[in-house]
Scaffold this active site. Structure first.
Site, short mmCIF file in Angstrom:
data_model
loop_
_atom_site.label_atom_id
_atom_site.label_comp_id
_atom_site.label_asym_id
_atom_site.label_seq_id
_atom_site.Cartn_x
_atom_site.Cartn_y
_atom_site.Cartn_z
N GLN A 99 -8.09 14.81 4.30
CA GLN A 99 -7.47 14.16 3.15
C GLN A 99 -8.46 14.12 1.98
OE1 GLN A 99 -6.40 9.76 3.27
NE2 GLN A 99 -4.38 10.72 3.13
N LEU A 155 -15.93 6.90 -5.09
CA LEU A 155 -14.53 6.79 -5.47
C LEU A 155 -14.31 6.06 -6.79
CD1 LEU A 155 -12.12 5.81 -2.57
CD2 LEU A 155 -12.37 7.94 -3.83
N PHE A 198 0.84 -1.19 0.00
CA PHE A 198 0.00 0.00 0.00
C PHE A 198 0.87 1.24 0.00
CE2 PHE A 198 -3.95 2.18 0.71
CZ PHE A 198 -4.90 1.25 0.35
N ARG A 233 -1.21 11.30 -4.60
CA ARG A 233 -2.56 11.82 -4.42
C ARG A 233 -2.63 13.33 -4.25
NH1 ARG A 233 -6.01 8.02 -0.21
NH2 ARG A 233 -6.07 6.23 -1.59
N GLU A 259 -7.64 4.47 -7.89
CA GLU A 259 -6.39 4.92 -8.52
C GLU A 259 -5.94 3.97 -9.62
OE1 GLU A 259 -5.20 5.59 -4.74
OE2 GLU A 259 -4.75 7.72 -5.04
N ARG A 319 -2.93 11.23 6.63
CA ARG A 319 -3.00 9.83 7.06
C ARG A 319 -2.44 8.90 5.98
NH1 ARG A 319 -7.05 5.47 6.19
NH2 ARG A 319 -7.94 6.84 4.63
C1 LIG Z 1 -14.51 4.59 0.73
C2 LIG Z 1 -13.59 4.50 1.93
C3 LIG Z 1 -12.63 3.50 2.00
C4 LIG Z 1 -11.76 3.42 3.10
N1 LIG Z 1 -10.81 2.42 3.14
C5 LIG Z 1 -9.97 2.33 4.21
C6 LIG Z 1 -8.99 1.28 4.29
O1 LIG Z 1 -8.90 0.41 3.43
N2 LIG Z 1 -8.17 1.24 5.37
C7 LIG Z 1 -8.25 2.16 6.37
O2 LIG Z 1 -7.47 2.08 7.31
N3 LIG Z 1 -9.17 3.16 6.33
C8 LIG Z 1 -10.03 3.26 5.28
N4 LIG Z 1 -10.97 4.27 5.26
C9 LIG Z 1 -11.17 5.08 6.46
C10 LIG Z 1 -11.90 4.27 7.55
O3 LIG Z 1 -12.84 3.41 6.92
C11 LIG Z 1 -12.64 5.12 8.57
O4 LIG Z 1 -11.79 6.10 9.04
C12 LIG Z 1 -13.11 4.28 9.77
O5 LIG Z 1 -13.87 3.19 9.32
C13 LIG Z 1 -13.90 5.05 10.80
O6 LIG Z 1 -14.33 4.14 11.81
P1 LIG Z 1 -14.99 4.63 13.17
O7 LIG Z 1 -15.21 3.42 14.02
O8 LIG Z 1 -14.22 5.74 13.75
O9 LIG Z 1 -16.39 5.24 12.73
P2 LIG Z 1 -17.63 4.65 11.79
O10 LIG Z 1 -17.35 3.31 11.24
O11 LIG Z 1 -17.94 5.74 10.89
O12 LIG Z 1 -18.74 4.48 12.87
C14 LIG Z 1 -19.39 5.56 13.50
C15 LIG Z 1 -20.47 5.02 14.39
O13 LIG Z 1 -21.00 6.06 15.19
C16 LIG Z 1 -22.40 6.03 15.16
N5 LIG Z 1 -22.88 7.38 15.43
C17 LIG Z 1 -22.48 8.53 14.86
N6 LIG Z 1 -23.14 9.57 15.41
C18 LIG Z 1 -23.94 9.06 16.35
C19 LIG Z 1 -24.87 9.62 17.29
N7 LIG Z 1 -25.11 10.94 17.34
N8 LIG Z 1 -25.55 8.79 18.12
C20 LIG Z 1 -25.35 7.46 18.07
N9 LIG Z 1 -24.46 6.88 17.22
C21 LIG Z 1 -23.78 7.67 16.39
C22 LIG Z 1 -22.75 5.49 13.80
O14 LIG Z 1 -24.05 4.95 13.80
C23 LIG Z 1 -21.67 4.43 13.64
O15 LIG Z 1 -22.06 3.26 14.31
C24 LIG Z 1 -11.85 4.37 4.16
C25 LIG Z 1 -12.82 5.36 4.09
C26 LIG Z 1 -13.68 5.45 2.99
C27 LIG Z 1 -14.67 6.58 2.92
#
Ligand SMILES: Cc1cc2nc3c(=O)[nH]c(=O)nc-3n(C[C@H](O)[C@H](O)[C@H](O)COP(=O)(O)OP(=O)(O)OC[C@H]3O[C@@H](n4cnc5c(N)ncnc54)[C@H](O)[C@@H]3O)c2cc1C
Lengths: 587, 77
Positions: free
Chosen positions: A240, A252, A119, A286, A255, A398
């Site tokens: 980012q 998306l 990666f 990027r 790439e 990141r």
């Molecule tokens: C298309 C895409 C591909 C990606 N690919 C990668 C990758 O391959 N590798 C990598 O390391 N990162 C990747 N990322 C980044 C990564 O996926 C995210 O940063 C990460 O999943 C965020 O996880 P989290 O647990 O912080 O939040 P999330 O998974 O966003 O979860 C948030 C949670 O909070 C809850 N919530 C929010 N507000 C409230 C509220 N007010 N009350 C109750 N519940 C609430 C939601 O319901 C959800 O359950 C990618 C991002 C995108 C957009």
């Protein structure tokens, strides 16, 4: 006014990767844990992650945490805190083994070890050559991770409150956090969740931009709640951007399209990347490509009637190769850009992808704020992990795959911190009499507003303004103007009106409440970006094109209260390793 | 109680691709569905995001004829 109350040892807000990893740690320690989520846990945005989880297992060749640490610090453009980054990289392998133990279906090598893919940005021996460090489950890593953690939490008796939206943080006069107020979507009722410890894992806020790869639920609720409760937000100027999101949709385009020979055109049909990166052209990194695209658009060479996008041409690659090497791309282009890329180019724009800033924490996942002459005082009872938090391991930029690592490592670490804290602080503290007053006044304001603003229109104005004034490449005149505009939009957001006042699944009310959170994130981003007079990582200013370590090697802290800014030192001292001194970042 | 609002919220997904398609469908296709088809649609929303996207993008199809009928409408969206 008093509300019905539920009591738990710990309340976790958010059921994505970070929230579920933290909850698991707590439930398995025998604590009574509630997890609140706006959507069913496995529908959290983590499900979108495909690339994988970065960890120096060394299954494909020599690797170690120090090399991972170097890559992460360099990637962060030296804004990352080196104690937290050492912790992240040292703990990453164990985080993967834990997940494997929970039953995560990782891709495997023939010898049975977990497979690792290469990666961007990950190297061996301090930048010498690429290394295979990312563990994955086909192109469904996030999906597999959520399902694995969910099953395990159910087994550990974690109590899930699904389709509950947390509204505000409850703090007492001393500043201690005592839980949250939350609304059950099904009934529209508001409850108090009283907790001895409260952990935010609400994910990112990518929906502040018109062009975003984030799902609609990423509205920065944790950031809004924290800001309203007087907690500062850290490094909000750093977002980012991915160069090729479908214009108008955000989805998306990998790439890989440019890897297979696709290239970008401006309105004159010019392959402009030849001017910006004569050697690498469309395959430059990027940030370089995204910046070139933004410049073309700003200088009036964008395509379409509003001259606001760039074209990605791939028809010359040929149908066969497109079908074989780029599966799914044709479908995505047809569905979201209304073009068949076999014949016509795809309209694309640099698209917001990930939020590096967030609620300030230390590497234990404890929320920390300045005060009494110290940068980092722990806020009793308050924790944060995942994209909502800023530990800070990603600094100004990141590395791919480091977010999932972050969720696992800091999800667990914050859980462990809560366990320690609860041992030392037994019993519930009394709630202040006015615990729910703030929330109730916000809700009644919204319900009684007349002659107010339309939620969708205010949101659209916010997204347009962020995109035009605070995008991938930042210009001084646009920023100054942007600050004025976003403050005006903030005032409009304070007067939103909803026509539908029903209780049951009132999505109009939910979206109005989400806008209250988004607008805090948008304003903090604009103000922090306007203030930082340098270019570092994802923050690129036309008027200050260079990194300035003398003045700006520091974290920004934004307070909602009159948009006040403070700064705090970057921690350049790792836990055990030698410090990595800032160097010019070149790849 | 408004079933439509409940369905609308269940169209909030973890994948942006689905958010967009399902939102479009709620405006264009959903109002024209029969009661039975609406029930099938609600059932489809119970699939995991990636499985539903595989259906909608045509990478996969459902073995259930009633589901395929609604999926075909979604695929045209
Ligand atoms: C298309 C895409 C591909 C990606 N690919 C990668 C990758 O391959 N590798 C990598 O390391 N990162 C990747 N990322 C980044 C990564 O996926 C995210 O940063 C990460 O999943 C965020 O996880 P989290 O647990 O912080 O939040 P999330 O998974 O966003 O979860 C948030 C949670 O909070 C809850 N919530 C929010 N507000 C409230 C509220 N007010 N009350 C109750 N519940 C609430 C939601 O319901 C959800 O359950 C990618 C991002 C995108 C957009």
């Amino acid at each position: 006014m008093s509300l019905p109350t539920r009591k738990f040892d710990a309340v976790v807000v958010g059921a994505g990767g970070a929230g579920m990893r933290a909850a698991l740690q707590l439930s398995e320690a025998g604590l009574k844990v509630a997890v609140l989520s706006k959507v069913f846990p496995t529908r959290s945005h983590t499900v979108a992650a495909q690339g994988g989880i970065g960890a120096s297992l060394g299954n494909m060749g020599e690797d170690n945490w120090l090399w991972h640490m170097y890559d992460t610090i360099k990637g962060s453009d030296y804004l990352g805190d080196q104690d937290a980054i050492e912790f992240l990289c040292r703990m990453a392998p164990q985080a993967v083994y834990d997940l494997e133990h929970y039953g995560m279906p990782f891709d495997r090598n023939e010898d049975g070890t977990v497979y690792q893919r290469p990666f961007g940005g990950h190297s061996s021996n301090f930048g010498e050559r690429p290394v295979q460090r990312s563990v994955c489950a086909a192109d469904r890593t996030g999906h597999a991770m959520l399902h694995t953690l969910y099953q395990r939490n159910v087994r550990a008796n974690t109590v899930f409150f699904v389709e509950w939206m947390a509204l505000d943080l409850i703090r007492d006069a001393s500043g201690q956090v005592l839980g949250v107020t939350a609304m059950e979507m099904e009934t529209g009722e508001t409850w108090i969740f009283q907790a001895r410890a409260t952990l935010f894992a609400t994910g990112g806020a990518g929906r502040i931009y018109a062009a975003s790869t984030n799902a609609f639920i990423n509205t920065g609720d944790g950031l809004g709640m924290a800001a309203r409760a007087g907690i500062p937000l850290e490094d909000m100027e750093f977002w980012q951007f991915h160069p090729t999101g479908v214009a108008g949709a955000g989805v998306l385009i990998t790439e890989g399209v440019r890897g297979e020979g696709g290239y970008l055109l401006n309105k004159d049909g010019e392959r402009f990347m030849e001017r910006y990166a004569p050697n690498m052209k469309d395959l430059a990194s990027r940030d370089v490509v995204a910046r070139a695209m933004a410049t073309e658009i700003k200088e009036g060479r964008g395509c379409g009637k509003d001259a606001d996008y760039i074209l990605l041409k791939l028809d010359h690659i040929g149908v066969d190769k497109i079908e074989k090497k780029l599966p799914g791309i044709r479908e995505i282009a047809k569905k979201f850009a209304n073009v068949d890329p076999v014949k016509d180019p795809i309209p694309v724009v640099p698209t917001c992808h990930y939020q590096m800033g967030g609620i300030p924490t230390n590497y234990h996942g404890e929320v920390v704020v300045p005060g009494n002459g110290k940068d980092n005082n722990v806020v009793p009872g308050f924790y944060a992990a995942g994209e909502v938090a800023c530990a800070s391991v990603h600094g100004a930029n990141r590395l791919g795959t480091n977010s999932l690592t972050d969720l696992l490592v800091f999800g667990k670490a914050s859980g462990d911190s809560v366990i320690r804290y609860l041992k030392e602080n037994p019993g519930h503290k009394d709630l202040p009499a006015d615990a729910a007053d703030y929330t109730m006044s916000r809700l009644s304001r919204l319900d009684s507003q007349t002659g107010g603003e339309n939620v969708f229109e205010v949101g659209a104005a916010m997204r347009r303004t962020m995109q035009a004034h605070c995008g991938v490449f930042r210009f001084p005149d646009l920023l100054t103007d942007g600050v004025k505009k976003i403050r005006e939009i903030s005032e409009r957001a304070a007067r939103t009106e909803i026509k539908d006042k029903s209780k049951t699944f009132n999505t109009a009310r939910i979206e109005a409440l989400e806008l209250d959170n988004l607008i805090e994130v948008a304003r903090s981003t604009m103000i922090c970006a306007d203030a930082r007079q340098e270019s570092r990582g994802a923050h690129d200013r036309a008027d200050y094109p260079k990194r300035d370590d003398v003045t700006w090697l520091k974290h920004t802290l934004w307070y909602k209260d009159s948009d006040r800014l403070e700064y705090k030192a970057v921690n350049l001292k790792p836990l055990t390793a030698e410090s990595f001194e800032p160097k010019v970042r070149s790849y | 109680m408004s079933d439509f609002d409940r369905v609308r919220w269940h169209c909030r997904r973890g994948l942006l691709e689905l958010d967009i398609i399902l939102t479009r469908f709620l405006e264009s296709g959903y109002p024209r569905l029969s009661e039975a088809q609406r029930t099938v649609f609600s059932g489809l929303l119970e699939y995991a995001d990636n499985d539903l996207w595989d259906f909608v993008s045509g990478r996969n199809s459902s073995a259930d004829a009633a589901e395929e009928e609604v999926l075909n409408l979604l695929r045209e969206t």
